[in-house]
Design a protein around this motif. Structure first.
Motif, mmCIF file in Angstrom:
data_model
loop_
_atom_site.group_PDB
_atom_site.id
_atom_site.type_symbol
_atom_site.label_atom_id
_atom_site.label_comp_id
_atom_site.label_asym_id
_atom_site.label_seq_id
_atom_site.Cartn_x
_atom_site.Cartn_y
_atom_site.Cartn_z
ATOM 1 N N GLY A 95 7.764 -1.491 5.505
ATOM 2 C CA GLY A 95 6.484 -0.801 6.034
ATOM 3 C C GLY A 95 6.828 0.265 6.973
ATOM 4 N N GLY A 96 5.879 1.102 7.100
ATOM 5 C CA GLY A 96 6.039 2.271 8.101
ATOM 6 C C GLY A 96 6.946 3.210 7.876
ATOM 7 N N GLU A 97 7.404 3.291 6.675
ATOM 8 C CA GLU A 97 8.483 4.433 6.553
ATOM 9 C C GLU A 97 7.807 5.410 5.664
ATOM 10 N N TYR A 98 8.751 6.569 5.697
ATOM 11 C CA TYR A 98 8.202 7.907 5.028
ATOM 12 C C TYR A 98 9.411 8.046 3.824
ATOM 13 N N LEU A 99 8.783 7.917 2.522
ATOM 14 C CA LEU A 99 9.749 7.885 1.453
ATOM 15 C C LEU A 99 9.828 9.071 0.736
ATOM 16 N N GLU A 100 10.927 9.672 0.163
ATOM 17 C CA GLU A 100 11.002 10.827 -0.412
ATOM 18 C C GLU A 100 12.181 10.631 -1.623
ATOM 19 N N SER A 119 -0.186 14.420 7.692
ATOM 20 C CA SER A 119 0.180 13.695 8.764
ATOM 21 C C SER A 119 -0.510 12.365 9.044
ATOM 22 N N THR A 120 -1.842 12.716 8.826
ATOM 23 C CA THR A 120 -2.625 11.278 8.885
ATOM 24 C C THR A 120 -2.409 10.199 7.832
ATOM 25 N N CYS A 121 -2.169 10.659 6.668
ATOM 26 C CA CYS A 121 -1.976 9.601 5.329
ATOM 27 C C CYS A 121 -0.476 8.930 5.918
ATOM 28 N N PRO A 142 5.922 13.122 -2.646
ATOM 29 C CA PRO A 142 6.341 12.867 -4.146
ATOM 30 C C PRO A 142 7.192 14.270 -4.538
ATOM 31 N N GLY A 143 7.059 15.378 -3.890
ATOM 32 C CA GLY A 143 7.744 16.606 -3.966
ATOM 33 C C GLY A 143 6.828 17.464 -4.833
ATOM 34 N N GLY A 144 7.239 18.757 -5.096
ATOM 35 C CA GLY A 144 6.416 19.869 -5.731
ATOM 36 C C GLY A 144 6.053 19.785 -6.997
ATOM 37 N N ILE A 145 4.896 19.376 -7.693
ATOM 38 C CA ILE A 145 4.741 19.054 -8.969
ATOM 39 C C ILE A 145 3.320 20.072 -9.306
ATOM 40 N N LYS A 146 3.399 20.694 -10.390
ATOM 41 C CA LYS A 146 2.290 21.599 -10.982
ATOM 42 C C LYS A 146 1.137 20.508 -11.523
ATOM 43 N N THR A 147 -0.065 20.131 -10.738
ATOM 44 C CA THR A 147 -0.843 19.596 -11.135
ATOM 45 C C THR A 147 -2.285 20.229 -10.764
ATOM 46 N N ASN A 148 -3.486 19.434 -11.102
ATOM 47 C CA ASN A 148 -4.671 19.853 -10.557
ATOM 48 C C ASN A 148 -5.066 20.192 -8.912
ATOM 49 N N LEU A 149 -3.802 19.649 -8.486
ATOM 50 C CA LEU A 149 -3.896 19.856 -6.809
ATOM 51 C C LEU A 149 -4.107 21.258 -6.326
ATOM 52 N N GLN A 150 -3.561 22.218 -7.332
ATOM 53 C CA GLN A 150 -3.398 23.616 -6.944
ATOM 54 C C GLN A 150 -4.565 24.361 -7.391
ATOM 55 N N ARG A 151 -5.661 23.758 -7.862
ATOM 56 C CA ARG A 151 -6.807 24.405 -8.682
ATOM 57 C C ARG A 151 -7.457 25.436 -7.607
ATOM 58 N N HIS A 152 -7.314 25.230 -6.485
ATOM 59 C CA HIS A 152 -7.852 26.088 -5.427
ATOM 60 C C HIS A 152 -7.158 27.398 -4.964
ATOM 61 N N MET A 153 -5.791 27.243 -5.491
ATOM 62 C CA MET A 153 -4.930 28.426 -5.281
ATOM 63 C C MET A 153 -5.047 29.363 -6.354
ATOM 64 N N SER A 154 -4.927 30.714 -5.893
ATOM 65 C CA SER A 154 -4.663 31.735 -6.940
ATOM 66 C C SER A 154 -3.279 32.024 -7.245
ATOM 67 N N VAL A 157 0.882 -1.065 0.072
ATOM 68 C CA VAL A 157 0.002 -0.070 -0.104
ATOM 69 C C VAL A 157 0.819 1.121 -0.074
ATOM 70 N N VAL A 158 0.789 2.173 -0.783
ATOM 71 C CA VAL A 158 1.297 3.237 -0.900
ATOM 72 C C VAL A 158 0.491 4.591 -0.613
ATOM 73 N N SER A 159 1.007 5.280 0.591
ATOM 74 C CA SER A 159 -0.160 6.547 0.995
ATOM 75 C C SER A 159 0.669 7.670 0.603
ATOM 76 N N LEU A 160 -0.015 8.748 -0.141
ATOM 77 C CA LEU A 160 0.785 9.915 -0.603
ATOM 78 C C LEU A 160 0.444 10.946 0.604
ATOM 79 N N SER A 161 1.742 11.207 1.162
ATOM 80 C CA SER A 161 1.918 12.211 2.292
ATOM 81 C C SER A 161 2.339 13.500 1.364
ATOM 82 N N SER A 162 2.780 14.384 2.144
ATOM 83 C CA SER A 162 3.390 15.590 1.554
ATOM 84 C C SER A 162 4.547 16.173 2.605
#
Length: 312
Positions: free
Chosen positions: A253-258, A176-178, A201-213, A140-145
């Motif tokens: 498992g249980g690690e934080y990957l970057e 943090s919960t992810c 994953p790092g900083g990537i320009k995607t639809n994730l920023q759609r709520h930001m001006s 299982v891969v859980s996307l954090s930030s």
């Protein structure tokens, strides 16, 4: 990351696989021969993404199934139907998410970033546990930030019912919960062949920023016109793919990957540098407490507890 891997006969599910990081993750897994299910809310985009990936990879086993992470009914129904097929699930990528949204709530009443980014994924992963365990060796891969640094989990009020809402704090809490989800899943089901890791994953320009001006982006040092320092979606997806297939992560498992590596805890002053995380994001005590809270929140919605034999 996917080069040299043969995933023929393997089953993978990628949430948010219709665009951005999820799309590139799904495309990479499909290119190695996996049967890939794209789970996303937008039916038109999801169907188009599945067809495009199939065309690009020559893999006809790429399908789309609608999933609304903001609805626990949608999540649990989706998972139970998948389990009923009897197909083992080898790779589950919990990729979908929202970021920096104004205060809003899911159909079940949860703050949207906590509800979509984490609680929907928690219920989804738990609902799919029979299929994950049937694989014998599932990841299982859980996307954090990196944004997890904005907030630990506020266990007494995760849904901003009694405290002022801050959209970045809420996003940080959700990430943090992810990360803690990966810790808790591995602790409970690692001995059954199910391991989970969190991914930055790092900083990537995607639809994730759609709520930001544009002004919001600039204030955070994100230059839209000249995106130096941004990763491409393919680069951003690399760590998710690595987490899903790397032989060196077998049983880990249980690690934080970057950046396709296991990150290190940061105990120094100031914000952690690249390749580091704040220790609360992988704290076993926090993970246990969050699991118990999540079970209660789901139970309060009238759904079965994830601890029941039927769920596990």
């Amino acid at each position: 990351m996917i080069a040299g891997h043969d995933l023929s006969g393997k089953e993978a599910i990628v949430t948010g696989g219709a665009s951005g990081l999820g799309y590139e993750t799904a495309r990479a897994l499909a290119s190695a021969g996996a049967r890939v299910v794209i789970a996303a809310r937008d039916e038109a985009k999801g169907a188009q993404a599945a067809q495009a990936i199939s065309n690009q990879t020559g893999n006809e086993k790429v399908v789309y199934r609608r999933l609304d992470l903001g609805s626990l009914e949608s999540v649990t129904t989706w998972a139970s139907r998948h389990v009923a097929t009897g197909r083992p699930l080898h790779i589950l990528v919990l990729n979908a998410g929202v970021m920096a949204v104004p205060l809003s709530r899911t159909v079940d009443g949860f703050e949207s970033q906590f509800g979509v980014n984490y609680l929907g994924h928690f219920a989804f992963a738990v609902g799919l546990l029979p299929a994950l365990r049937a694989a014998g060796n599932a990841r299982v891969v859980s996307l954090s930030s990196r944004a997890h640094r904005y907030s630990d989990v506020h266990f007494e009020d995760p849904n901003y019912e009694r405290r002022p809402y801050d959209l970045w704090e809420a996003y940080g809490q959700s990430k943090s919960t992810c990360s803690l989800l990966a810790v808790a899943l591995t602790a409970r089901y690692g001995e059954h062949g199910v391991t989970a890791n969190a991914v930055m994953p790092g900083g990537i320009k995607t639809n994730l920023q759609r709520h930001m001006s544009r002004e919001d982006l600039a204030s955070r040092g994100w230059d839209v016109e000249h995106p130096r320092g941004w990763k491409t979606p393919e680069q951003g997806a690399a760590t998710s793919v690595w987490a899903a297939v790397a032989p060196e992560l077998e049983g880990v498992g249980g690690e934080y990957l970057e950046d396709c590596a296991i990150a290190a805890p940061w105990t120094g002053a100031g914000a952690p540098p690249t390749g580091c995380y704040l220790p609360y994001a992988v704290n076993p005590g926090n993970a246990d407490r969050l699991w118990a809270l999540s079970e209660k929140l789901i139970s309060d919605c009238g759904l079965p507890s994830p601890s029941t034999p039927e769920a596990a």
